[in-house]
Motif scaffolding. Structure first.
Motif, PDB file in Angstrom:
ATOM      1  N   ASN A 281      33.270  55.969   1.510  1.00 21.34           N
ATOM      2  CA  ASN A 281      32.318  55.273   2.373  1.00 21.34           C
ATOM      3  C   ASN A 281      32.799  53.856   2.728  1.00 21.34           C
ATOM      4  OD1 ASN A 281      29.979  55.338   3.892  1.00 21.34           O
ATOM      5  ND2 ASN A 281      28.752  54.420   2.258  1.00 21.34           N
ATOM      6  N   TRP A 282      34.085  53.753   3.074  1.00 20.47           N
ATOM      7  CA  TRP A 282      34.646  52.451   3.435  1.00 20.47           C
ATOM      8  C   TRP A 282      34.136  52.019   4.794  1.00 20.47           C
ATOM      9  CZ3 TRP A 282      40.512  53.602   2.368  1.00 20.47           C
ATOM     10  CH2 TRP A 282      40.750  53.592   0.988  1.00 20.47           C
ATOM     11  N   ASN A 283      33.735  50.767   4.891  1.00 21.14           N
ATOM     12  CA  ASN A 283      33.449  50.218   6.204  1.00 21.14           C
ATOM     13  C   ASN A 283      34.778  49.786   6.830  1.00 21.14           C
ATOM     14  OD1 ASN A 283      34.124  47.610   5.235  1.00 21.14           O
ATOM     15  ND2 ASN A 283      32.009  47.194   4.666  1.00 21.14           N
ATOM     16  N   TYR A 284      34.730  49.272   8.031  1.00 23.48           N
ATOM     17  CA  TYR A 284      35.958  48.890   8.737  1.00 23.48           C
ATOM     18  C   TYR A 284      36.774  47.883   7.939  1.00 23.48           C
ATOM     19  CZ  TYR A 284      38.945  46.528  12.098  1.00 23.48           C
ATOM     20  OH  TYR A 284      40.023  45.942  12.725  1.00 23.48           O
ATOM     21  N   ARG A 285      36.119  46.876   7.389  1.00 21.38           N
ATOM     22  CA  ARG A 285      36.843  45.835   6.622  1.00 21.38           C
ATOM     23  C   ARG A 285      37.519  46.409   5.379  1.00 21.38           C
ATOM     24  NH1 ARG A 285      32.483  41.015   7.308  1.00 21.38           N
ATOM     25  NH2 ARG A 285      33.187  40.369   9.365  1.00 21.38           N
TER      26      ARG A 285
END
Length: 144
Positions: free
Chosen positions: A129-133
């Motif tokens: 569940n990585w966000n863009y950053r």
């Protein structure tokens, strides 16, 4: 007694709103990804009609971006159309796209030259569940 009921009502309504917003975001994101993928596909297919690729493609994207920007406003400049082209080239099978990832994720993944690394980071982004950053940090960390 009334306070408990009001709090329960508030929590229930809050959850409905949260779920609805999440659903709208997923639908909008999915539609945006499909739209950009289809535009990228059309650009690639148009380029490959036996014309001189580099010169023809650059001119076509510039003219297309001018016309689309006049018609639809921001979001269709030369750079974004180039990103859509890269997106389709990097992910030519639409069914492999994960709706959990955003356009920002896919822009970053599309510039990764190595197909195996690209798919590794895609899978890791979804699973963790990585966000863009987070994704950008992981890619930069592994390339230092």
């Amino acid at each position: 007694m009334m306070e408990i009921s009001e709090d329960s009502l508030f929590q229930s309504v809050k959850e409905i709103i949260r779920q609805s917003r999440e659903k709208v975001f997923r639908i909008a994101n999915s539609t945006l990804l499909l739209t950009y993928w289809q535009i990228g596909k059309l650009i690639v297919e148009d380029e490959q009609q036996g014309k001189e690729r580099a010169e023809y493609g650059k001119y076509t994207l510039k003219r297309l971006s001018q016309k689309l920007t006049l018609e639809f406003g921001k979001g269709f400049d030369y750079t974004n159309l180039s990103n859509m082209r890269k997106f389709y080239t990097a992910f030519p099978i639409v069914d492999t796209l994960s709706q959990q990832l955003s356009w920002s994720h896919y822009r970053l993944l599309s510039i990764q030259d190595n197909k195996d690394k690209r798919h590794y980071y895609l899978n890791e982004s979804v699973q963790n569940n990585w966000n863009y950053r987070d994704l950008k940090r992981q890619i930069n960390f592994h390339f230092e």
